[in-house]
Design a protein around this motif. Sequence first.
Motif, short mmCIF file in Angstrom:
data_model
loop_
_atom_site.label_atom_id
_atom_site.label_comp_id
_atom_site.label_asym_id
_atom_site.label_seq_id
_atom_site.Cartn_x
_atom_site.Cartn_y
_atom_site.Cartn_z
N UNK A 133 100.36 27.21 21.93
CA UNK A 133 101.68 26.87 21.29
C UNK A 133 101.31 26.22 19.91
N UNK A 134 102.27 25.65 19.18
CA UNK A 134 102.25 25.39 17.99
C UNK A 134 101.49 24.04 17.58
N UNK A 135 101.17 23.33 18.78
CA UNK A 135 100.35 22.23 18.63
C UNK A 135 98.92 22.36 18.94
N UNK A 136 98.69 23.99 18.75
CA UNK A 136 97.42 24.58 19.21
C UNK A 136 96.75 24.16 20.53
N UNK A 137 97.63 23.83 21.48
CA UNK A 137 97.26 23.93 23.00
C UNK A 137 96.97 25.16 23.36
N UNK A 138 96.12 25.45 24.30
CA UNK A 138 95.56 26.81 24.55
C UNK A 138 95.74 26.98 26.08
N UNK A 139 96.26 28.13 26.55
CA UNK A 139 95.93 28.43 28.03
C UNK A 139 95.07 29.49 28.05
N UNK A 140 94.05 29.62 28.85
CA UNK A 140 93.01 30.78 28.69
C UNK A 140 93.46 31.63 29.91
N UNK A 141 92.16 32.42 30.37
CA UNK A 141 92.31 33.03 31.57
C UNK A 141 92.26 32.23 32.94
N UNK A 142 91.85 31.27 32.85
CA UNK A 142 91.58 30.02 34.07
C UNK A 142 90.54 29.89 34.47
N UNK A 143 89.32 30.33 33.70
CA UNK A 143 88.12 29.97 34.20
C UNK A 143 87.38 28.62 34.19
N UNK A 144 88.13 28.26 32.64
CA UNK A 144 87.56 26.76 31.98
C UNK A 144 86.26 27.03 31.41
N UNK A 145 85.94 28.24 31.27
CA UNK A 145 84.51 28.26 30.69
C UNK A 145 84.34 27.63 29.21
N UNK A 146 85.38 28.04 28.42
CA UNK A 146 85.25 27.48 26.93
C UNK A 146 85.48 25.93 26.88
N UNK A 147 86.55 25.53 27.84
CA UNK A 147 86.70 24.22 27.88
C UNK A 147 85.24 23.37 27.98
N UNK A 148 84.60 23.76 29.15
CA UNK A 148 83.23 23.33 29.60
C UNK A 148 82.46 23.35 28.34
N UNK A 149 82.20 24.44 27.82
CA UNK A 149 81.26 24.69 26.68
C UNK A 149 81.42 23.85 25.52
N UNK A 150 82.64 23.74 25.22
CA UNK A 150 83.02 23.20 24.09
C UNK A 150 83.13 21.60 24.17
N UNK A 151 83.19 21.01 25.29
CA UNK A 151 83.20 19.52 25.61
C UNK A 151 81.83 19.18 25.36
N UNK A 152 80.69 20.07 25.75
CA UNK A 152 79.42 19.59 25.49
C UNK A 152 78.71 20.09 23.97
N UNK A 153 79.75 20.67 23.16
CA UNK A 153 79.39 20.84 21.89
C UNK A 153 80.47 20.67 20.99
N UNK A 154 80.68 19.34 20.94
CA UNK A 154 81.69 18.87 20.03
C UNK A 154 81.87 18.95 18.62
N UNK A 155 80.62 19.19 18.03
CA UNK A 155 80.40 19.04 16.46
C UNK A 155 80.64 20.65 16.28
N UNK A 156 81.03 21.72 17.03
CA UNK A 156 81.12 22.82 16.60
C UNK A 156 82.67 23.04 15.97
N UNK A 157 82.86 23.84 14.82
CA UNK A 157 84.11 24.08 14.53
C UNK A 157 84.90 25.27 15.74
N UNK A 158 86.20 25.29 15.82
CA UNK A 158 86.63 26.05 16.72
C UNK A 158 88.01 26.72 15.99
N UNK A 159 88.08 28.18 16.04
CA UNK A 159 89.06 29.01 15.66
C UNK A 159 89.44 29.87 16.61
#
Length: 201
Positions: A133-159
């Motif tokens: 959506x236009x607030x940059x909320x994301x719905x992925x494929x349902x696995x949650x892999x990116x949410x898990x990874x990025x929560x552990x790597x909060x310094x990484x930039x994300x596009x």
Amino acid sequence: MNIDKTTIRKKIIEKRDSLSKEEISKKSMSIKESLIETSEYSEAENVLIYASMRNEVITDGIIKDALSKGKNVFCPKVTDKKSRQMTFVKIENPDDFVKGYYGIREPLITDKSVICKDSGLNSLVVMPGVVFDRSRNRIGYGGGFYDTFLSDHSTFKKIALAFDCQLYEGSENGSSDEFPCELLDEHDVKPDKIITEFEII
């Protein structure tokens, strides 16, 4: 009308799958050109990027560009499905992939593999998604892999990369272009930017 993530995913994937190969190629090229002009990409020493499949925004050209510029390029490998764990493995060649989890192109892990760690290096994650959506909320494929990874790597930039047809336009009986509150989860990780063939959000 109640709407859930499964319904939204199905609707958007149908839209994306209706694109022709020529449309996907042309739109992906526009997205690539916008991405490589961002400061996040140009300044990144590490680029963590998905290997596109099916009708996703094509990333092969981005991978080749990053390698040609001497950047460290890492691609995701699912390591534990149950706990939603994946790691990013360094590749040296655009063809360093085999079929992995759900048929996704993944790098092999060997005793010589280099794994991306959360270091002081400037790192950019180029991520996929099904719908945004236009607030940059994301719905992925349902696995949650990116949410898990990025929560552990909060310094990484994300596009995130997406075609314009993957932007949420609201429910049939509403006009909001933001996801309903009940679809949002506190563990969801937003990208810093979303790039489509028309704009950067």
